[in-house]
Design a protein around this motif. Structure first.
Motif, PDB file in Angstrom:
ATOM      1  N   GLY A   1       0.829  -1.213   0.000  1.00 25.90           N
ATOM      2  CA  GLY A   1       0.000   0.000   0.000  1.00 25.90           C
ATOM      3  C   GLY A   1       0.859   1.257   0.000  1.00 25.90           C
ATOM      4  O   GLY A   1       0.517   2.259  -0.637  1.00 25.90           O
TER       5      GLY A   1
ATOM      6  N   GLU B   1       7.595   9.918   4.003  1.00 25.11           N
ATOM      7  CA  GLU B   1       7.864   9.534   2.615  1.00 25.11           C
ATOM      8  C   GLU B   1       9.280   8.968   2.568  1.00 25.11           C
ATOM      9  O   GLU B   1      10.246   9.685   2.889  1.00 25.11           O
ATOM     10  CB  GLU B   1       7.754  10.770   1.727  1.00 25.11           C
ATOM     11  CG  GLU B   1       7.960  10.491   0.256  1.00 25.11           C
ATOM     12  CD  GLU B   1       7.959  11.789  -0.553  1.00 25.11           C
ATOM     13  OE1 GLU B   1       7.358  11.794  -1.629  1.00 25.11           O
ATOM     14  OE2 GLU B   1       8.570  12.786  -0.114  1.00 25.11           O
TER      15      GLU B   1
ATOM     16  N   ARG C   1       1.924  16.282  -1.456  1.00 25.78           N
ATOM     17  CA  ARG C   1       1.802  15.788  -0.071  1.00 25.78           C
ATOM     18  C   ARG C   1       1.462  16.935   0.881  1.00 25.78           C
ATOM     19  O   ARG C   1       0.729  16.750   1.848  1.00 25.78           O
ATOM     20  CB  ARG C   1       3.078  15.056   0.362  1.00 25.78           C
ATOM     21  CG  ARG C   1       3.318  13.759  -0.394  1.00 25.78           C
ATOM     22  CD  ARG C   1       4.544  13.025   0.107  1.00 25.78           C
ATOM     23  NE  ARG C   1       4.388  12.481   1.453  1.00 25.78           N
ATOM     24  CZ  ARG C   1       3.741  11.366   1.753  1.00 25.78           C
ATOM     25  NH1 ARG C   1       3.192  10.655   0.791  1.00 25.78           N
ATOM     26  NH2 ARG C   1       3.654  10.957   3.000  1.00 25.78           N
TER      27      ARG C   1
ATOM     28  N   ALA D   1       4.482   6.623   2.700  1.00 23.67           N
ATOM     29  CA  ALA D   1       4.629   6.282   1.279  1.00 23.67           C
ATOM     30  C   ALA D   1       6.083   5.971   0.957  1.00 23.67           C
ATOM     31  O   ALA D   1       6.998   6.473   1.614  1.00 23.67           O
ATOM     32  CB  ALA D   1       4.147   7.447   0.417  1.00 23.67           C
TER      33      ALA D   1
ATOM     34  N   GLY E   1      -0.224   8.785   0.534  1.00 21.36           N
ATOM     35  CA  GLY E   1      -0.640   8.209   1.811  1.00 21.36           C
ATOM     36  C   GLY E   1       0.232   8.710   2.955  1.00 21.36           C
ATOM     37  O   GLY E   1       1.312   9.265   2.725  1.00 21.36           O
TER      38      GLY E   1
ATOM     39  N   MET F   1       1.881   1.883  -3.477  1.00 25.68           N
ATOM     40  CA  MET F   1       0.820   2.214  -4.434  1.00 25.68           C
ATOM     41  C   MET F   1       0.284   3.638  -4.237  1.00 25.68           C
ATOM     42  O   MET F   1      -0.240   4.225  -5.170  1.00 25.68           O
ATOM     43  CB  MET F   1      -0.356   1.218  -4.280  1.00 25.68           C
ATOM     44  CG  MET F   1      -0.013  -0.233  -4.571  1.00 25.68           C
ATOM     45  SD  MET F   1       0.903  -0.461  -6.082  1.00 25.68           S
ATOM     46  CE  MET F   1      -0.366  -0.082  -7.269  1.00 25.68           C
ATOM     47  N   ASP F   2       0.361   4.172  -3.037  1.00 26.87           N
ATOM     48  CA  ASP F   2      -0.279   5.458  -2.769  1.00 26.87           C
ATOM     49  C   ASP F   2       0.765   6.526  -2.406  1.00 26.87           C
ATOM     50  O   ASP F   2       1.157   6.649  -1.246  1.00 26.87           O
ATOM     51  CB  ASP F   2      -1.284   5.296  -1.611  1.00 26.87           C
ATOM     52  CG  ASP F   2      -2.006   6.599  -1.319  1.00 26.87           C
ATOM     53  OD1 ASP F   2      -1.796   7.584  -2.064  1.00 26.87           O
ATOM     54  OD2 ASP F   2      -2.776   6.629  -0.340  1.00 26.87           O
TER      55      ASP F   2
END
Ligand SMILES: Cc1cc2nc3c(=O)[nH]c(=O)nc-3n(C[C@H](O)[C@H](O)[C@H](O)COP(=O)(O)OP(=O)(O)OC[C@H]3O[C@@H](n4cnc5c(N)ncnc54)[C@H](O)[C@@H]3O)c2cc1C
Length: 418
Positions: free
Chosen positions: A73, A318, A330, A83, A80, A76-77
């Motif tokens: 996840g 990140e 972000r 990340a 988020g 993919m994001d």
């Protein structure tokens, strides 16, 4: 270590972020001659833009049990709360592996115990330093509030609250109604809150580092704006720190260069797995709301802190290394999230920033002697807690230099623990 120091020269501290400045001040208090070297002005690194929180309750590491399942996840994001940049993945892989390894329940328990040993007394460790500078007004003991938008979000955090309980962290779980009474400026979108009374914040984290650095200079310390490029070494001892401008002979050296420390320790033959968790902030000088205390979202990974310069919205992680350009989307997400809490947040004259948390894969800093040099010490890798732990780190480094009992088992923070 006192017997291992060279006979002449100052103790050189490399890095004038909050950690280096606190180490330098503590060493100066012990009567040492101290030189603080930084390629920039004090506090312009990661210490420039953090959430300003000084916490003694951060006993939960970043790598919680089950984190491995979340890695896909994170890839993919890109927006988020946690990340990973695809392109950085090959370089990150060894760190990520250690990160996942450190997330086993047993290791998390050990790490939280080691974190607590540092965090208890983290705020009081600032007392002598703020006393030297008359900076008492810069730290406010407001407590902080952690908020949950869904009952499921709160329930999923329950095991980590349990971990905090085991470490003796004080907190009160609040239902929605009590949460609204405690912080009326919040929109009524929360199911639960948790109030932590023993948390402080600085009214301006950047000014705080600068004031501490000024205190250091006024008390006889030397600050030089020079980039460190190497070391002279003789028989396991660092005899001089080499900079772009020349050389500084030294009795001892402390590496406190935050996320950039790895380049310097490599020159001393030591390669601890330091990487960076990049984080973002927005500062809104005229937000149009004035929360009474800092408020944190575990679900979305950010904090809103009332500072003297406005509202700081800071956070997210990140994993993308030191060189990639910021992803300012972000920062937009930070605004969107905070605007749900405080609808109509005013963005006039806002500033934005990205910084590099110096992060070890087990969420524990490196504090202690360099593995191969008798007069070199390391003080970096404080991740999410650098402001909280800087003074405590300074006190420990000074104790190690003097050969005093640091009062805690230093083994969990060794550079060669991996
Ligand atoms: C968004 C965000 C929010 C955060 N919120 C909080 C919070 O609320 N509370 C908290 O406790 N922590 C928080 N943190 C973490 C905290 O900011 C860091 O852990 C802390 O600032 C690290 O301090 P430092 O002194 O180790 O590093 P830095 O502040 O980065 O200082 C390192 C210094 O070393 C210098 N340097 C590097 N290489 C060289 C060289 N070769 N020669 C000379 N100088 C060199 C740099 O110029 C820099 O000034 C947050 C971080 C981020 C990104």
């Amino acid at each position: 270590m006192s017997d291992d120091l060279n006979e002449t020269g100052p103790i050189v501290v490399v890095g004038a972020g909050i950690v280096g400045v606190c180490c330098a001040l503590y060493l100066l208090r012990d009567g040492h001659q101290v030189t603080l070297l930084d390629r920039g002005a004090p506090g312009e690194g990661t210490s420039f833009g953090n959430g300003s929180i000084i916490t003694e309750e951060a006993v939960v590491p970043v790598q919680t049990p089950g984190i491995a399942r979340k890695v896909p996840g994170m890839l993919m994001d890109p927006l988020g709360p946690l990340a990973i940049r695809w392109r950085y993945l090959p370089k990150l892989a060894p760190w990520l592996l250690q990160f996942v390894r450190a997330s086993s329940p047993d290791r998390v328990e050990e790490v939280s115990i080691a974190l607590q040993a540092l965090l208890s007394g983290a705020r009081t460790a600032y007392d002598p330093l703020v006393g030297m500078g008359g900076l008492q007004d810069m730290i406010q003991r407001s407590g902080w509030l952690s908020v949950y938008e869904t009952e499921a979000g709160f329930q999923s955090y329950e095991p980590l609250l349990e971990l905090q309980r085991r470490r003796g962290v004080e907190f009160d779980v609040l239902p929605a109604e009590e949460l609204r009474q405690l912080e009326p400026s919040l929109a009524p979108i929360f199911e639960r809150g948790v109030f932590y009374p023993n948390v402080s914040h600085t009214v301006d984290n950047f000014r705080f580092v600068q004031e501490l650095a000024t205190t250091f200079a006024r008390s006889g310390g030397q600050i030089r704006r020079e980039r460190v490029v190497g070391f002279d070494q003789v028989e396991g001892s660092v005899t001089a720190v080499l900079t772009e401008a020349g050389r500084v002979d030294c009795r001892a050296v402390v590496i406190a260069a935050g996320a950039w420390s790895k380049n310097l320790t490599a020159m001393l033959g030591s390669r601890p797995p330091l990487d960076t968790e990049r984080g973002y902030h927005l500062t809104l000088p005229h937000p149009g709301v004035s929360p009474r205390l800092p408020i944190y979202s575990t679900e979305r990974g950010f904090v809103c802190t009332p500072l003297e310069q406005g509202l700081r919205i800071a956070g997210t992680v990140e994993l993308g290394g030191l060189n990639a350009a910021p992803n300012w989307r972000r920062a937009e997400v930070l605004y969107e999230n905070a605007n749900r809490w405080f609808p109509g947040l005013d963005r006039r004259e806002e500033t934005r920033w990205m910084g590099f948390r110096p992060s070890m894969p087990d969420s524990l800093p490196v504090i202690g002697p360099a593995p191969h040099h008798k007069n070199a010490l390391f003080a970096f890798g404080h991740g999410h807690c650098g402001l909280s732990l800087a003074a405590r780190t300074g006190a420990l480094i000074a104790a190690l230099v003097e050969g005093r009992d640091p009062g805690v088992d230093m083994a969990p923070y060794r550079a060669d623990r991996f």
